[in-house]
Scaffold this active site. Sequence first.
Site, PDB file in Angstrom:
ATOM      1  N   ILE A  38      69.994  -0.865   7.913  1.00  0.00           N
ATOM      2  CA  ILE A  38      70.204  -1.465   6.773  1.00  0.00           C
ATOM      3  C   ILE A  38      71.661  -0.701   6.037  1.00  0.00           C
ATOM      4  O   ILE A  38      72.354  -0.966   5.267  1.00  0.00           O
ATOM      5  CB  ILE A  38      69.216  -0.952   5.841  1.00  0.00           C
ATOM      6  CG1 ILE A  38      69.293  -1.912   4.288  1.00  0.00           C
ATOM      7  CG2 ILE A  38      68.565   0.301   5.493  1.00  0.00           C
ATOM      8  CD1 ILE A  38      67.910  -1.992   3.505  1.00  0.00           C
ATOM      9  N   ASN A 102      61.977  -0.803  15.397  1.00  0.00           N
ATOM     10  CA  ASN A 102      62.004   0.361  15.059  1.00  0.00           C
ATOM     11  C   ASN A 102      62.187   0.848  13.542  1.00  0.00           C
ATOM     12  O   ASN A 102      61.470   1.879  13.048  1.00  0.00           O
ATOM     13  CB  ASN A 102      62.817   1.477  15.889  1.00  0.00           C
ATOM     14  CG  ASN A 102      63.002   2.897  15.297  1.00  0.00           C
ATOM     15  OD1 ASN A 102      62.178   3.720  15.546  1.00  0.00           O
ATOM     16  ND2 ASN A 102      63.959   2.982  14.597  1.00  0.00           N
ATOM     17  N   SER A 154      52.759   3.637  14.213  1.00  0.00           N
ATOM     18  CA  SER A 154      52.229   5.093  13.851  1.00  0.00           C
ATOM     19  C   SER A 154      50.902   5.670  13.906  1.00  0.00           C
ATOM     20  O   SER A 154      50.190   4.613  14.290  1.00  0.00           O
ATOM     21  CB  SER A 154      52.661   5.305  12.170  1.00  0.00           C
ATOM     22  OG  SER A 154      52.183   6.174  11.693  1.00  0.00           O
ATOM     23  N   TYR A 171      52.135   1.544   3.839  1.00  0.00           N
ATOM     24  CA  TYR A 171      52.524   1.896   5.246  1.00  0.00           C
ATOM     25  C   TYR A 171      51.687   1.654   6.331  1.00  0.00           C
ATOM     26  O   TYR A 171      51.665   1.041   7.259  1.00  0.00           O
ATOM     27  CB  TYR A 171      52.831   3.471   5.153  1.00  0.00           C
ATOM     28  CG  TYR A 171      53.718   3.913   6.407  1.00  0.00           C
ATOM     29  CD1 TYR A 171      54.916   3.807   6.588  1.00  0.00           C
ATOM     30  CD2 TYR A 171      52.860   4.697   7.254  1.00  0.00           C
ATOM     31  CE1 TYR A 171      55.453   4.466   7.660  1.00  0.00           C
ATOM     32  CE2 TYR A 171      53.477   5.102   8.446  1.00  0.00           C
ATOM     33  CZ  TYR A 171      54.868   5.145   8.564  1.00  0.00           C
ATOM     34  OH  TYR A 171      55.696   5.661   9.681  1.00  0.00           O
ATOM     35  N   LYS A 175      51.483  -0.895   9.485  1.00  0.00           N
ATOM     36  CA  LYS A 175      51.515  -0.470  10.837  1.00  0.00           C
ATOM     37  C   LYS A 175      50.273  -0.921  11.746  1.00  0.00           C
ATOM     38  O   LYS A 175      50.471  -0.976  12.830  1.00  0.00           O
ATOM     39  CB  LYS A 175      51.609   1.179  10.666  1.00  0.00           C
ATOM     40  CG  LYS A 175      52.603   1.953  10.046  1.00  0.00           C
ATOM     41  CD  LYS A 175      53.941   1.414  11.022  1.00  0.00           C
ATOM     42  CE  LYS A 175      55.199   2.244  10.553  1.00  0.00           C
ATOM     43  NZ  LYS A 175      56.335   1.897  11.432  1.00  0.00           N
ATOM     44  N   VAL A 204      57.381  13.078  13.585  1.00  0.00           N
ATOM     45  CA  VAL A 204      58.638  13.227  14.285  1.00  0.00           C
ATOM     46  C   VAL A 204      59.744  13.974  13.448  1.00  0.00           C
ATOM     47  O   VAL A 204      59.987  13.332  12.421  1.00  0.00           O
ATOM     48  CB  VAL A 204      59.143  11.910  14.956  1.00  0.00           C
ATOM     49  CG1 VAL A 204      60.289  12.045  15.970  1.00  0.00           C
ATOM     50  CG2 VAL A 204      57.840  11.027  15.523  1.00  0.00           C
TER      51      VAL A 204
END
Length: 271
Positions: A38, A102, A154, A171, A175, A204
């Site tokens: 984006i 991703n 996730s 979220y 997920k 991460v």
Amino acid sequence: MADLTGRVAFITGAARGQGRAHAVRLARDGADILGIDICQDIESLDIPNASLEDLAETKRLVEAEGRRMIARQADVRDFAAVSEAVDEAVAEFGRLDIVIANAGVVRLGTEDDGLAEWNDIIGVNLTGVFHTCRASIAPMIAGGRGGSIVITSSTAGIRGAHSAVAGGLAYTAAKRGVVGLMQVLANDLAQHWIRVNTIHPTGVATKMLFNDAMRKLFKSGHMSVARMQNALPIEVLQPEDIAGAVAWLVSDEARFITGVQMPLDAGFTIR
Ligand SMILES: NC(=O)c1ccc[n+]([C@@H]2O[C@H](COP(=O)([O-])OP(=O)(O)OC[C@H]3O[C@@H](n4cnc5c(N)ncnc54)[C@H](O)[C@@H]3O)[C@@H](O)[C@H]2O)c1
């Protein structure tokens, strides 16, 4: 290292973080890359997205591995833009073998109005994954060589341990939602030798985790480090750790693996 020579991989959210690590690793293993990002911020969210310079840097790193990359600014919420990028890559590279859905966003801050970030997070993390798959499946089937789709979920896609603010709920819902999408697509596309799997990373070390908004949240006590702990004594994984596992998953060495939810989580989900 599995050989991906001659393959073409489409990666969303390719400008930085895990997306960049996937691009560099798959290029090192022999693949040409289509990467979209984006490259601008989303108003309701408090973590800045990547920039055009970040995307250009990913392209430079891929080319340094001796492979080609088409890098385009595109929002996964915009199906026409995603589809146009895929069509351009198939025309240029002649095939599409690997998809890494991703791109993702999160907002865990408590000073929210709830609704805008719900829509934006579902839009990017769930609808965006649908758009990515939808744009890619027809050219993969037409290629007749099978393929591999990996959707980045996730630990939130396995365990309900995340924040209960609207952004955290969105979220988690997204997920988990992609797991349903993955299972149906894995069933449907198996006849074409197209494999579909989700990966479930623990923390991460990317800008999604290390940024001013998250630092503020940890400091305020709204997010506790203990809640984020892995079973193995490792605080966070590196993007290259995730990319290494994915490079194997998309390769012929994993040619029998489909419909799987793969935790890449240092034991987070068994705690
Ligand atoms: N970092 C973590 O701790 C962690 C843990 C588990 C899962 N994940 C997931 O891993 C994926 C990659 O995240 P990351 O850790 O590399 O974070 P990141 O913020 O560094 O990378 C996300 C990338 O997605 C891009 N992006 C955001 N919205 C987009 C849109 N609408 N269209 C296209 N691109 C868009 C951003 O610009 C950025 O480059 C995400 O799906 C995330 O939810 C991250």
